[in-house]
Design a protein around this motif. Structure first.
Motif, PDB file in Angstrom:
ATOM      1  N   LEU A  76       0.860  -1.184   0.000  1.00 43.71           N
ATOM      2  CA  LEU A  76       0.000   0.000   0.000  1.00 43.71           C
ATOM      3  C   LEU A  76       0.894   1.230   0.000  1.00 43.71           C
ATOM      4  N   LEU A  77       0.804   2.044  -1.052  1.00 47.95           N
ATOM      5  CA  LEU A  77       1.711   3.175  -1.218  1.00 47.95           C
ATOM      6  C   LEU A  77       0.945   4.459  -1.494  1.00 47.95           C
ATOM      7  N   SER A  78       1.422   5.549  -0.926  1.00 45.18           N
ATOM      8  CA  SER A  78       0.961   6.851  -1.385  1.00 45.18           C
ATOM      9  C   SER A  78       1.767   7.203  -2.636  1.00 45.18           C
ATOM     10  N   ALA A  79       1.258   8.134  -3.422  1.00 50.13           N
ATOM     11  CA  ALA A  79       1.803   8.382  -4.764  1.00 50.13           C
ATOM     12  C   ALA A  79       3.302   8.665  -4.764  1.00 50.13           C
ATOM     13  N   LYS A  80       3.776   9.476  -3.826  1.00 52.64           N
ATOM     14  CA  LYS A  80       5.188   9.867  -3.861  1.00 52.64           C
ATOM     15  C   LYS A  80       6.141   8.724  -3.556  1.00 52.64           C
ATOM     16  N   TRP A  81       5.618   7.612  -3.037  1.00 54.52           N
ATOM     17  CA  TRP A  81       6.477   6.476  -2.709  1.00 54.52           C
ATOM     18  C   TRP A  81       6.557   5.454  -3.835  1.00 54.52           C
ATOM     19  N   VAL A  82       5.772   5.645  -4.883  1.00 54.61           N
ATOM     20  CA  VAL A  82       5.796   4.683  -5.985  1.00 54.61           C
ATOM     21  C   VAL A  82       7.177   4.640  -6.631  1.00 54.61           C
ATOM     22  N   ASP A  83       7.770   5.805  -6.909  1.00 52.54           N
ATOM     23  CA  ASP A  83       9.098   5.826  -7.525  1.00 52.54           C
ATOM     24  C   ASP A  83      10.170   5.276  -6.583  1.00 52.54           C
ATOM     25  N   VAL A  84      10.053   5.589  -5.284  1.00 57.09           N
ATOM     26  CA  VAL A  84      11.031   5.107  -4.308  1.00 57.09           C
ATOM     27  C   VAL A  84      11.047   3.578  -4.264  1.00 57.09           C
ATOM     28  N   MET A  85       9.863   2.982  -4.370  1.00 54.03           N
ATOM     29  CA  MET A  85       9.734   1.527  -4.259  1.00 54.03           C
ATOM     30  C   MET A  85       9.667   0.854  -5.626  1.00 54.03           C
ATOM     31  N   ARG A  86      10.032   1.574  -6.691  1.00 52.75           N
ATOM     32  CA  ARG A  86       9.878   1.047  -8.049  1.00 52.75           C
ATOM     33  C   ARG A  86      10.594  -0.275  -8.248  1.00 52.75           C
ATOM     34  N   ASP A  87      11.807  -0.421  -7.706  1.00 50.65           N
ATOM     35  CA  ASP A  87      12.531  -1.678  -7.898  1.00 50.65           C
ATOM     36  C   ASP A  87      11.807  -2.847  -7.246  1.00 50.65           C
ATOM     37  N   VAL A  88      11.195  -2.596  -6.089  1.00 51.12           N
ATOM     38  CA  VAL A  88      10.427  -3.653  -5.427  1.00 51.12           C
ATOM     39  C   VAL A  88       9.181  -3.974  -6.235  1.00 51.12           C
ATOM     40  N   ASP A 128       8.799  -3.736  -9.335  1.00 49.54           N
ATOM     41  CA  ASP A 128       9.191  -4.474 -10.534  1.00 49.54           C
ATOM     42  C   ASP A 128       9.583  -5.918 -10.242  1.00 49.54           C
ATOM     43  N   GLU A 129       9.943  -6.201  -8.985  1.00 46.43           N
ATOM     44  CA  GLU A 129      10.457  -7.528  -8.652  1.00 46.43           C
ATOM     45  C   GLU A 129       9.401  -8.483  -8.105  1.00 46.43           C
ATOM     46  N   VAL A 130       8.355  -7.965  -7.469  1.00 47.36           N
ATOM     47  CA  VAL A 130       7.410  -8.846  -6.788  1.00 47.36           C
ATOM     48  C   VAL A 130       6.132  -9.027  -7.612  1.00 47.36           C
ATOM     49  N   PRO A 131       5.506 -10.199  -7.505  1.00 50.05           N
ATOM     50  CA  PRO A 131       4.261 -10.431  -8.233  1.00 50.05           C
ATOM     51  C   PRO A 131       3.015  -9.947  -7.483  1.00 50.05           C
ATOM     52  N   ALA A 132       3.168  -9.521  -6.254  1.00 53.07           N
ATOM     53  CA  ALA A 132       2.014  -9.120  -5.440  1.00 53.07           C
ATOM     54  C   ALA A 132       1.436  -7.796  -5.934  1.00 53.07           C
ATOM     55  N   PRO A 133       0.133  -7.577  -5.755  1.00 51.76           N
ATOM     56  CA  PRO A 133      -0.467  -6.311  -6.178  1.00 51.76           C
ATOM     57  C   PRO A 133       0.023  -5.143  -5.322  1.00 51.76           C
ATOM     58  N   VAL A 134       0.119  -3.982  -5.931  1.00 46.44           N
ATOM     59  CA  VAL A 134       0.522  -2.754  -5.248  1.00 46.44           C
ATOM     60  C   VAL A 134      -0.629  -1.768  -5.374  1.00 46.44           C
ATOM     61  N   TYR A 135      -1.144  -1.317  -4.217  1.00 43.34           N
ATOM     62  CA  TYR A 135      -2.273  -0.416  -4.206  1.00 43.34           C
ATOM     63  C   TYR A 135      -1.786   1.009  -3.987  1.00 43.34           C
ATOM     64  N   ALA A 136      -2.046   1.873  -4.949  1.00 43.97           N
ATOM     65  CA  ALA A 136      -1.686   3.283  -4.848  1.00 43.97           C
ATOM     66  C   ALA A 136      -2.887   4.056  -4.319  1.00 43.97           C
ATOM     67  N   VAL A 137      -2.705   4.760  -3.214  1.00 43.92           N
ATOM     68  CA  VAL A 137      -3.813   5.475  -2.576  1.00 43.92           C
ATOM     69  C   VAL A 137      -3.346   6.861  -2.145  1.00 43.92           C
ATOM     70  N   SER A 138      -4.292   7.735  -1.895  1.00 42.80           N
ATOM     71  CA  SER A 138      -3.953   9.050  -1.357  1.00 42.80           C
ATOM     72  C   SER A 138      -3.624   8.921   0.123  1.00 42.80           C
ATOM     73  N   PRO A 139      -2.857   9.868   0.674  1.00 42.75           N
ATOM     74  CA  PRO A 139      -2.583   9.828   2.122  1.00 42.75           C
ATOM     75  C   PRO A 139      -3.864   9.864   2.952  1.00 42.75           C
ATOM     76  N   GLU A 140      -4.861  10.582   2.478  1.00 43.42           N
ATOM     77  CA  GLU A 140      -6.133  10.666   3.212  1.00 43.42           C
ATOM     78  C   GLU A 140      -6.837   9.313   3.242  1.00 43.42           C
ATOM     79  N   LEU A 141      -6.833   8.623   2.120  1.00 42.77           N
ATOM     80  CA  LEU A 141      -7.483   7.316   2.096  1.00 42.77           C
ATOM     81  C   LEU A 141      -6.706   6.315   2.950  1.00 42.77           C
TER      82      LEU A 141
END
Length: 272
Positions: free
Chosen positions: A59-71, A73-86
């Protein structure tokens, strides 16, 4: 490669693993039963993966998507992008580090198998504060303890707060739970360990005089904050040991005491 999914509904069932993270009683029941734990923050998530834990989702807020990009790209698990408020509405708190991962637990090793491979073991009785558990594991990892044995009523080392305080060190130190207490201490002695009970009691031997670093196999017993070790645990010990105090202070927080005692136990022995 993980699938990046944007979610804008806090009731979305795909976010189930992350709901109510501030409800300690709920999470304490849910997480072991459902075989999951929550890793919070980039460093902890990476350490959990390095330790071989399988990721269920992230579960990531938008600004962390680039920081965690390598992860991502490596894992098959779903990644949920959400706002900090949500994220706050789902979890119950402001997720400061902006990144959470639901990880799959591993089966705990058998206590006997754990003891067979160790020479320096921390034995915790009724340490039910998650912050103290995290601090003890961090010190155990840093100072070279081989393993941790928990009484049945100790707090969960993989609870989010424990993992966070330990900075992921809970992934570095093998641990198991004793099925019976205090009878489980008999198995520790039978495995060749000298049982040392840490207590501020005046009758205890000063740590320097006890010289635990000279013993071949040591099991250092620590009790809960305030109450300390139970009478049964104290009576099961081979020796009582204490950290000498000054300026009228009667004892240390169990996390601080563990760090001092671990250093005394491993001093002069090779680090792993």
């Amino acid at each position: 490669m993980a699938e990046l999914i944007t979610i804008d509904d806090p009731a979305d069932p795909r976010l189930h693993d992350y709901t109510g993270l501030t409800d300690v009683d709920l999470r304490r029941r849910r997480e072991p039963a459902e075989g999951l734990f929550i890793a919070e923050g980039e460093k902890v998530i990476r350490r959990a993966r390095q330790a071989g834990y399988r990721m269920r989702s992230m579960l990531l807020s938008a600004k962390w998507v680039d920081v965690m990009r390598d992860v991502i790209d490596e894992v098959p698990a779903p990644v949920y992008a959400v706002s900090p408020e949500l994220a706050e509405r789902v979890t119950g708190y402001h997720v400061h580090r902006g990144a959470l991962a639901s990880m799959q637990r591993k089966p705990l090793p058998d206590a006997g198998a754990l003891l067979a491979r160790a020479h320096r073991v921390a034995v915790l009785e009724s340490v039910n504060d998650h912050t103290n558990i995290g601090a003890i594991f961090r010190s155990a990892a840093a100072l070279g303890m081989d393993a941790v044995l928990l009484s049945p009523d100790c707090a969960d080392p993989l609870y989010r707060r424990s993992v966070k305080v330990s900075m992921g060190a809970v992934f570095s130190v093998p641990y198991a739970r004793a099925e019976n207490w205090p009878r489980g201490l008999d198995a520790v002695r039978e495995a060749g360990f000298t049982l040392l009970a840490l207590t501020p009691d005046d009758k205890a031997t000063a740590m320097d005089d006890a010289a635990p670093h000279r013993l071949e196999r040591v099991a250092l017993m620590l009790g809960a904050e305030g109450a300390g070790l139970s009478r049964q645990a104290l009576m099961a010990a081979d020796e009582w040991v204490r950290i000498p105090m000054a300026h009228g202070v009667d004892s240390l927080n169990v996390g601080a005491a563990a760090a001092v005692a671990f250093y005394a136990v491993v001093t002069g022995r090779p680090r792993h």
